[in-house]
Structure formats: structure tokens, C-alpha cells
Design an enzyme around this catalytic site. Structure first.
Site, PDB file in Angstrom:
ATOM      1  N   LYS A  33      31.077  34.875  34.423  1.00  0.00           N
ATOM      2  CA  LYS A  33      30.860  33.438  34.568  1.00  0.00           C
ATOM      3  C   LYS A  33      29.742  33.152  35.576  1.00  0.00           C
ATOM      4  O   LYS A  33      28.598  33.471  35.330  1.00  0.00           O
ATOM      5  CB  LYS A  33      32.178  32.767  34.946  1.00  0.00           C
ATOM      6  CG  LYS A  33      33.375  33.208  34.082  1.00  0.00           C
ATOM      7  CD  LYS A  33      33.159  33.033  32.601  1.00  0.00           C
ATOM      8  CE  LYS A  33      34.424  33.167  31.770  1.00  0.00           C
ATOM      9  NZ  LYS A  33      35.041  34.507  31.750  1.00  0.00           N
ATOM     10  N   TYR A  69      44.075  31.303  33.799  1.00  0.00           N
ATOM     11  CA  TYR A  69      43.309  31.593  32.587  1.00  0.00           C
ATOM     12  C   TYR A  69      44.262  32.123  31.517  1.00  0.00           C
ATOM     13  O   TYR A  69      45.156  32.928  31.801  1.00  0.00           O
ATOM     14  CB  TYR A  69      42.221  32.611  32.912  1.00  0.00           C
ATOM     15  CG  TYR A  69      41.539  33.215  31.707  1.00  0.00           C
ATOM     16  CD1 TYR A  69      41.009  32.417  30.696  1.00  0.00           C
ATOM     17  CD2 TYR A  69      41.427  34.595  31.572  1.00  0.00           C
ATOM     18  CE1 TYR A  69      40.390  32.974  29.596  1.00  0.00           C
ATOM     19  CE2 TYR A  69      40.808  35.162  30.485  1.00  0.00           C
ATOM     20  CZ  TYR A  69      40.289  34.341  29.491  1.00  0.00           C
ATOM     21  OH  TYR A  69      39.689  34.905  28.399  1.00  0.00           O
ATOM     22  N   ASP A 120      42.332  34.083  42.085  1.00  0.00           N
ATOM     23  CA  ASP A 120      41.235  34.073  41.118  1.00  0.00           C
ATOM     24  C   ASP A 120      40.251  32.999  41.580  1.00  0.00           C
ATOM     25  O   ASP A 120      40.548  31.806  41.547  1.00  0.00           O
ATOM     26  CB  ASP A 120      41.773  33.760  39.719  1.00  0.00           C
ATOM     27  CG  ASP A 120      40.698  33.906  38.644  1.00  0.00           C
ATOM     28  OD1 ASP A 120      39.512  33.667  38.946  1.00  0.00           O
ATOM     29  OD2 ASP A 120      41.048  34.231  37.488  1.00  0.00           O
ATOM     30  N   ARG A 132      31.623  57.648  35.469  1.00  0.00           N
ATOM     31  CA  ARG A 132      32.929  56.991  35.559  1.00  0.00           C
ATOM     32  C   ARG A 132      33.455  56.989  36.995  1.00  0.00           C
ATOM     33  O   ARG A 132      34.349  56.217  37.335  1.00  0.00           O
ATOM     34  CB  ARG A 132      33.919  57.665  34.598  1.00  0.00           C
ATOM     35  CG  ARG A 132      35.240  56.945  34.446  1.00  0.00           C
ATOM     36  CD  ARG A 132      35.879  57.138  33.071  1.00  0.00           C
ATOM     37  NE  ARG A 132      35.814  58.481  32.558  1.00  0.00           N
ATOM     38  CZ  ARG A 132      36.701  59.459  32.841  1.00  0.00           C
ATOM     39  NH1 ARG A 132      37.716  59.207  33.656  1.00  0.00           N
ATOM     40  NH2 ARG A 132      36.573  60.651  32.310  1.00  0.00           N
TER      41      ARG A 132
END
Length: 399
Positions: A216, A126, A191, A72
Site C-alpha cells: 500500500k 482487513y 496494523d 531465502r
């Protein structure tokens, strides 16, 4: 892996960086393909030294020297992807997360931790980004405005100005230099999922933070989920601390696949963009299509509005895949008002240009003629534009 292995070489073309960034030490290690480290923990017999390293991370957020103690905190495979993406975007650092939404969440939490809970944002974004800001789920507050209203919307507690350009799903573009000027001292988050660093590097226009849904184009094959923030090292250190505390880490296998995806990113984006521009021209000339959206920057995304029922087009495709998401090697089509932007209030959707007749096309690597044949057949039941500006039903045509 030692940080020296990631020292930036002399400036290279983007296509070269896409292939080599994050991999400079492989020959020295006697490897050709990057290794995949799946460890969740890293043994050490020196607990006192580990405690000191953990204290250092807690104080600074800097990447640890040597093994990362626990997955982590960091992962060597993910670190390679982060290094490569930062190089492509032209930033000092990048921090990867489990998804694009996890990445945006970390940015908002990082700013809120400094008492800066207010965001100025420009629609459209988005749909889930819009919802996260509007719903105040993280204790943030948003002011929606157009680019001309950014300066007036900024308050003492504004932590971010956020834009998406080209925007999802209308492909609307904003002038990043003008937005940066209007933002003043407030960091600009862009973005860049649709454009990718192949077509646009927001930091060159003044952005401080660049967000990607790595699911994407960076992955590019529809088989990996991830998000990443490219930024300066100062902000990256805060993001690493948020990631450690919240657990929104990128899985090592995802990091491996994303690094592999970057190597073909320029080739994929440029090839798909050529086809998308051709499809946009053909759709613009088609009397069954009311309006076509294609950005000046280019890219592989096309949106278009029909005169009739967009759901008939979705139901009519056979080669094109009717599915959410984008950026894969195959072409996808979806109806934003039903899926990606369903969570946005209807009035807000429409005011942002997301009409009920809008379809979004993510163009892949298929042959242009095959794609056009499939689209033309799917459009065959749509009304056609008449000379007086009205619409009439078209006759089905075998194709």
C-alpha cells in the site's frame, strides 16, 4: 553488507530518515542509487565456515555477517528496506515478507511455536486478516472483543492482542495506550498500514509489533507487493527463522521498489491526506451521502455510506479507478462488502460496521476539483436526504 553500515545516526526528522535511512553507506561505496542484488546464491570456497554460519542462524536467527549463503536467508537489497522501515517506525529491527498476509502468518506462527496459539483481536480488521484468524488455518484460536473487553479475554495461552487503527474499512480508531494497558504482558500487534509512520508510530504508544501491508503506502505506486513487521530484535530473530523455513521472502526487486517508495512516503501521505480531508468535508455536506468516516489521525482514506445502491457509484466513476487495494498515487474506490471483506461472514461484517452501502475511497495525488467532479457525477443517481430524514431520488445533473 556489513551491519556497521546500518548503524543509526543521530536522531533526524522523519522526512530526512525517509530519504536517507538504509542508504548511509552509498557514498563510501561510490554509489548514489542503492544497488539491486538479484542473486539467489552466494559462492564460498570455505564450506566449513558456511556450515558454522548456518548453524549460528539456526540457533539465533540473527542476520548473518557477510554474504547470506542463500537468498531465502537474507538479501542485501531487502535488508536496506528493512533498516529504513525500522528507523521510520522507531523499532530495533524489521523483517520483510512477500505480502502483508505472509507477514501476519509469520507472526502467528512465531507465537504458536512458543505454545501461544490464542489471539485477542478487535474488529474490524482487513478482511483476509479476519479470515486467517477466524478460520484457524494455522491452528490458532481467536477471541473477538471490543477494546473494553481485551483484559477479560486474555488467557494463559494468549500470544497476541491485535488491532488495526485506523481500521479497514470503517476507519474506526482505538486508544493505543489504553489497549496496551489492557494487554498486560501480552504483546500488542498494531496494523499500521493506513496511518503509516508518517501519522502514527505505534511503538511510542506501547505496541511491540507493527504490521504493514507494504503493497500500500510504503510502495505507493501500485506496482509492488510486500509485507513487513517492525519489532524488537529479539522477535525479529524468530521471524527470520520462520521466513527461512516457510519461504515467504520478499523478492529483491520488491525490496528495491519499497526502499524507493519510502523516500517519498511523507510527501505522498501528507499531500493525499490534505485532499482526503477536503473530500470528507464535501461528502459530509452532500445530501446524497448518508454517513462519512474519516479518522481523527487524518490520512488518505475516506469511507462513506450512500442512501441508494453503492454499485452505481462504482460503475459511475471515470477518473477514479474502481479497484481493490489502496495507497497508490491514483485514487481508488471499492465496495468492501463485495471485495476486501467478502470473505468475512455477513453478520460479523455488519456488527463491525461494514454495511452493504459502505464505499471505501483511497485518495491519491490528483487535483481536488477533478476528483470531486468525478465523485459528484457518480453520485448523481443516488437518493438525497430529505428534511424529515427520509430519502428521495435525485435528478441527474450534468457536471
Amino acid at each position: 553488507m556489513e551491519n556497521e553500515a546500518f548503524a543509526a545516526p543521530a536522531p533526524r526528522a522523519l522526512a530526512t530518515e525517509a530519504v536517507h535511512a538504509g542508504r548511509e553507506d552509498l557514498a563510501q561505496l561510490g554509489l548514489h542509487a542503492p544497488p539491486l542484488d538479484m542473486s539467489t546464491t552466494y559462492p564460498s570456497h570455505d564450506a566449513a565456515a558456511e556450515a558454522q554460519r548456518i548453524d549460528e542462524f539456526a540457533a539465533t536467527g540473527a542476520r548473518l555477517e557477510g554474504p547470506p549463503v542463500y537468498a531465502r536467508l537474507d538479501n542485501p537489497t531487502t535488508a536496506r528496506f528493512e533498516t529504513a522501515l525500522a528507523r521510520l517506525e522507531g523499532t530495533e529491527s524489521a523483517v520483510a515478507f512477500a505480502s502483508g498476509m505472509a507477514a501476519l502468518t509469520a507472526v502467528l506462527l512465531a507465537r504458536a511455536s512458543q505454545g501461544l496459539r490464542h489471539v485477542v483481536a478487535v474488529r474490524p480488521l482487513y478482511g483476509c486478516s479476519d479470515h486467517l484468524l477466524s478460520a484457524g488455518l494455522l491452528g490458532t484460536e481467536v477471541t473477538w472483543t471490543d477494546p473494553a473487553g481485551i483484559a477479560a479475554a486474555i488467557r494463559p495461552d494468549t500470544g497476541l492482542v491485535m488491532v488495526e487503527t485506523p481500521a479497514n474499512p470503517t476507519l474506526a480508531e482505538v486508544d493505543l495506550r489504553a489497549v496496551r494497558h489492557a494487554s498486560g504482558s501480552v504483546p500488542l500487534l498494531v496494523d499500521n498500514t493506513f496511518a503509516t509512520p508518517v501519522l502514527q508510530r505505534p511503538v511510542e504508544h506501547g505496541a511491540r509489533i507493527v504490521l504493514h501491508s507494504a503493497t500500500k503506502y510504503l510502495g505507493g505506486h501500485g506496482d509492488v507487493m510486500g509485507g513487513v513487521v517492525a519489532c524488537d530484535e529479539e522477535f525479529a530473530r524468530i521471524l527470520r527463522q520462520v521466513r527461512f523455513a516457510t519461504g515467504g521472502i520478499l523478492h529483491p526487486m520488491a525490496g528495491y521498489l519499497l526502499l524507493r517508495g519510502l523516500s517519498t512516503l511523507p510527501v505522498r501521505v501528507r499531500a493525499a491526506s490534505t485532499t482526503a480531508a477536503d473530500l470528507a468535508r464535501r461528502l459530509s455536506a452532500d445530501p446524497r451521502v448518508a454517513r462519512v468516516h474519516y479518522p481523527r489521525v487524518g490520512g488518505a482514506m475516506v469511507s462513506f455510506e450512500v442512501y441508494g445502491d453503492p454499485h452505481q457509484v462504482i460503475a459511475g466513476v471515470r477518473l477514479i479507478t474502481p479497484a481493490v487495494s489502496l495507497g497508490s498515487v491514483d485514487t481508488l474506490i471499492q465496495h468492501p462488502a463485495s471485495i476486501s471483506h467478502r470473505i468475512v461472514a455477513e453478520g460479523d461484517r455488519r456488527s463491525a460496521g461494514v454495511s452493504d452501502r459502505l464505499l471505501r475511497l483511497s485518495v491519491g495525488l490528483e487535483d481536488i476539483e477533478d476528483l470531486w467532479r468525478d465523485l459528484a457525477e457518480a453520485l448523481s443517481a443516488q437518493p438525497v436526504r430529505t428534511r424529515n430524514g427520509g430519502a428521495r431520488r435525485s435528478s441527474p445533473v450534468g457536471r
